[in-house]
Design an enzyme around this catalytic site. Structure first.
Site, mmCIF file in Angstrom:
data_model
loop_
_atom_site.group_PDB
_atom_site.id
_atom_site.type_symbol
_atom_site.label_atom_id
_atom_site.label_comp_id
_atom_site.label_asym_id
_atom_site.label_seq_id
_atom_site.Cartn_x
_atom_site.Cartn_y
_atom_site.Cartn_z
ATOM 1 N N SER A 96 0.877 -1.193 0.000
ATOM 2 C CA SER A 96 0.000 0.000 0.000
ATOM 3 C C SER A 96 0.902 1.227 0.000
ATOM 4 C CB SER A 96 -0.865 0.036 1.255
ATOM 5 O OG SER A 96 -1.561 -1.158 1.418
ATOM 6 N N LYS A 171 -7.232 1.825 -2.245
ATOM 7 C CA LYS A 171 -6.716 1.374 -0.940
ATOM 8 C C LYS A 171 -6.713 2.516 0.075
ATOM 9 C CE LYS A 171 -4.546 -0.957 2.230
ATOM 10 N NZ LYS A 171 -5.070 -2.093 2.980
ATOM 11 N N LYS A 239 0.986 5.652 7.906
ATOM 12 C CA LYS A 239 1.482 5.912 6.538
ATOM 13 C C LYS A 239 0.297 6.102 5.583
ATOM 14 C CE LYS A 239 1.813 2.195 4.570
ATOM 15 N NZ LYS A 239 1.516 1.098 3.728
HETATM 16 P P1 NAD Z 1 5.855 -6.021 7.341
HETATM 17 O O1 NAD Z 1 6.638 -4.885 7.856
HETATM 18 O O2 NAD Z 1 5.465 -7.144 8.267
HETATM 19 O O3 NAD Z 1 6.620 -6.711 6.077
HETATM 20 C C1 NAD Z 1 7.288 -6.009 5.074
HETATM 21 C C2 NAD Z 1 8.560 -6.765 4.702
HETATM 22 O O4 NAD Z 1 9.226 -6.059 3.643
HETATM 23 C C3 NAD Z 1 9.556 -6.848 5.870
HETATM 24 O O5 NAD Z 1 9.843 -8.199 6.127
HETATM 25 C C4 NAD Z 1 10.767 -6.065 5.365
HETATM 26 O O6 NAD Z 1 12.002 -6.593 5.811
HETATM 27 C C5 NAD Z 1 10.617 -6.181 3.853
HETATM 28 N N1 NAD Z 1 11.339 -5.119 3.139
HETATM 29 C C6 NAD Z 1 11.330 -3.787 3.374
HETATM 30 N N2 NAD Z 1 12.146 -3.149 2.526
HETATM 31 C C7 NAD Z 1 12.685 -4.101 1.721
HETATM 32 C C8 NAD Z 1 13.626 -4.072 0.652
HETATM 33 N N3 NAD Z 1 14.160 -2.922 0.237
HETATM 34 N N4 NAD Z 1 13.968 -5.249 0.069
HETATM 35 C C9 NAD Z 1 13.411 -6.418 0.507
HETATM 36 N N5 NAD Z 1 12.535 -6.510 1.524
HETATM 37 C C10 NAD Z 1 12.166 -5.371 2.114
HETATM 38 O O7 NAD Z 1 4.559 -5.403 6.654
HETATM 39 P P2 NAD Z 1 3.183 -6.131 6.262
HETATM 40 O O8 NAD Z 1 2.242 -6.003 7.412
HETATM 41 O O9 NAD Z 1 3.467 -7.467 5.660
HETATM 42 O O10 NAD Z 1 2.644 -5.097 5.149
HETATM 43 C C11 NAD Z 1 3.181 -5.050 3.830
HETATM 44 C C12 NAD Z 1 2.345 -4.085 3.011
HETATM 45 O O11 NAD Z 1 0.982 -4.550 2.975
HETATM 46 C C13 NAD Z 1 2.289 -2.660 3.574
HETATM 47 O O12 NAD Z 1 2.278 -1.719 2.537
HETATM 48 C C14 NAD Z 1 0.984 -2.642 4.340
HETATM 49 O O13 NAD Z 1 0.434 -1.333 4.453
HETATM 50 C C15 NAD Z 1 0.117 -3.552 3.491
HETATM 51 N N6 NAD Z 1 -0.976 -4.213 4.201
HETATM 52 C C16 NAD Z 1 -0.769 -4.816 5.402
HETATM 53 C C17 NAD Z 1 -1.835 -5.425 6.065
HETATM 54 C C18 NAD Z 1 -1.670 -6.082 7.435
HETATM 55 O O14 NAD Z 1 -2.698 -6.365 8.074
HETATM 56 N N7 NAD Z 1 -0.452 -6.346 7.913
HETATM 57 C C19 NAD Z 1 -3.102 -5.435 5.478
HETATM 58 C C20 NAD Z 1 -3.274 -4.862 4.228
HETATM 59 C C21 NAD Z 1 -2.195 -4.249 3.593
#
Ligand code: NAD
Length: 294
Positions: A96, A171, A239
Site C-alpha cells: 500500500s 486502498k 502511513k
Molecule cells: P511487514 O513490515 O510485516 O513486512 C514487510 C517486509 O518487507 C519486511 O519483512 C521487510 O524486511 C521487507 N522489506 C522492506 N524493505 C525491503 C527491501 N528494500 N527489500 C526487501 N525486503 C524489504 O509489513 P506487512 O504487514 O506485511 O505489510 C506489507 C504491506 O501490505 C504494507 O504496505 C501494508 O500497508 C500492506 N498491508 C498490510 C496489512 C496487514 O494487516 N499487515 C493489510 C493490508 C495491507
C-alpha cells in the site's frame, strides 16, 4: 508455468507466498531479513540474495514491502528489480503506497519493457492466511487478465479499478473507512465499559445488528482480549492516513473523521510506540475515559 518472484516476506508476504507454493508454483523470494528468506526456503521457496536476482529469474515479480521508499528501493535501488528484470516481465506491487509515485514507477518500468499492476490488498493478516484478501488493481485490462489467476490464489474479491494508481487510490479510501470504523468501534466499547456493561457482551450483541462489521468482529475481539501484537502495525496505518490527508489537501477537500482517527493513533504512538496493532487505538479512548468528575 510462469516463474514467480516475491519480495517482502513480512506479516502479509509469508502467507501469500505459502498459497503460491501450495498451488505448485516455483517462487523465488527475497527480504532484507535473512531469517524470513530462510524460513520460506524451508517451506519450498527458492532463496535469492537480492531483488535483482529474483527479477532476473522470474516472469512475474510480486512486491509486498511496507512503504513508498521501500518499494522504490526494491524496484530501482542498488541490486534492485530494474537491474535484473527481463523485458516482457510483469511487476505486481501489492504494497500500500502513494498513488502518485505508483504512476511514476509504472512509467519507469514501461521504459524497460516491463508492465506493472498496483494491487494493494485489504483483509489483513487473517485475510492473507485464509487467501480471502480483497485486491484492488490499477493497470491495463490485458495485464490484469494475465495476473488474475495468481490473484485468485491469494484473494477473493478482485477488482480492476482503473489505470495505474487507481488501485492505490482505492486502498487509501479503504484505509479511511477502516480507521474511522476502528474509532467508532473503540468508542462504543469504551463507552459501554465505562457505563458498567460488559464490553464482550456488548460486542456480541452489536455484531448481529447494524453496527456489526468485520472490524467489530476481528478488531473488537482484539480490543477486549487486549491483544495488540500486530496484525497491522499502527506505523503502517499512519502511513496510509498521511497519504489520505495529503491527497485530500491537494484535492481541496476535508476529511475530518480521518484527521481525528489519525490524532488518536498519534496518542497511542506517543505512549506505546508504533508497533502495536491498529486496534490499539482503543487505548487512546480509554486514556480519555479515565478522568471522572467527582
Ligand atoms: P511487514 O513490515 O510485516 O513486512 C514487510 C517486509 O518487507 C519486511 O519483512 C521487510 O524486511 C521487507 N522489506 C522492506 N524493505 C525491503 C527491501 N528494500 N527489500 C526487501 N525486503 C524489504 O509489513 P506487512 O504487514 O506485511 O505489510 C506489507 C504491506 O501490505 C504494507 O504496505 C501494508 O500497508 C500492506 N498491508 C498490510 C496489512 C496487514 O494487516 N499487515 C493489510 C493490508 C495491507
Amino acid at each position: 508455468m510462469a516463474q514467480l518472484g516475491f519480495i517482502g516476506l513480512g506479516i502479509m508476504g509469508k502467507p501469500m507466498v505459502g498459497h503460491l507454493l501450495a498451488a505448485g508454483h516455483t517462487v523465488r523470494v527475497y527480504d532484507l531479513v535473512e531469517a524470513f528468506v530462510k524460513e520460506m526456503a524451508e517451506k519450498g521457496a527458492v532463496a535469492c540474495a537480492n531483488s535483482r536476482e529474483v527479477a532476473s529469474q522470474s516472469d512475474i515479480i510480486i512486491v509486498m514491502a511496507p512503504d513508498t521508499p521501500d518499494v522504490n528501493a526494491v524496484l530501482f535501488g542498488e541490486n534492485g528489480v530494474a537491474e535484473g528484470v527481463k523485458p516482457g516481465s510483469i511487476v505486481v506491487d501489492m504494497s500500500s503506497i502513494s498513488p502518485i509515485e505508483t504512476k511514476v514507477f509504472a512509467m519507469k518500468l514501461a521504459d524497460l519493457g516491463v508492465e506493472m499492476l498496483d494491487a494493494p490488498v485489504s483483509g489483513g493478516q487473517v485475510g492473507a492466511e485464509k487467501a480471502i484478501l480483497s485486491i484492488m488493481v490499477g493497470g491495463k485490462q490485458e495485464v490484469f487478465d494475465k495476473i488474475k489467476p495468481y490473484f485468485e490464489l491469494m484473494g477473493k474479491n478482485i477488482v480492476l479499478i482503473g489505470e495505474n494508481g487507481a488501485g492505490q487510490t482505492c486502498k487509501v479510501a479503504n484505509q479511511i473507512a477502516v480507521a474511522v470504523t476502528i474509532a467508532a468501534t473503540a468508542e462504543a466499547l469504551t463507552f459501554a465499559s465505562k457505563a458498567g456493561a460488559d464490553p464482550a457482551k456488548v460486542r456480541e450483541a452489536l455484531m448481529g445488528g447494524l453496527a456489526g462489521s468485520r472490524i467489530m468482529e476481528l478488531l473488537g475481539e482484539r480490543m477486549i482480549a487486549r491483544n495488540f501484537q500486530p496484525g497491522f502495525r499502527i506505523r503502517l496505518h499512519q502511513k496510509d492516513l498521511n497519504l489520505a490527508l495529503q491527497s485530500a489537501r491537494s484535492l481541496h477537500m476535508s476529511i475530518p473523521s480521518t484527521a481525528i482517527a489519525q490524532q488518536m493513533f498519534n496518542a497511542v504512538e506517543a505512549r506505546d510506540g508504533t508497533d502495536f496493532d491498529h486496534s490499539a487505538m482503543v487505548l487512546a479512548l480509554e486514556e480519555l475515559a479515565k478522568h471522572t468528575v467527582a
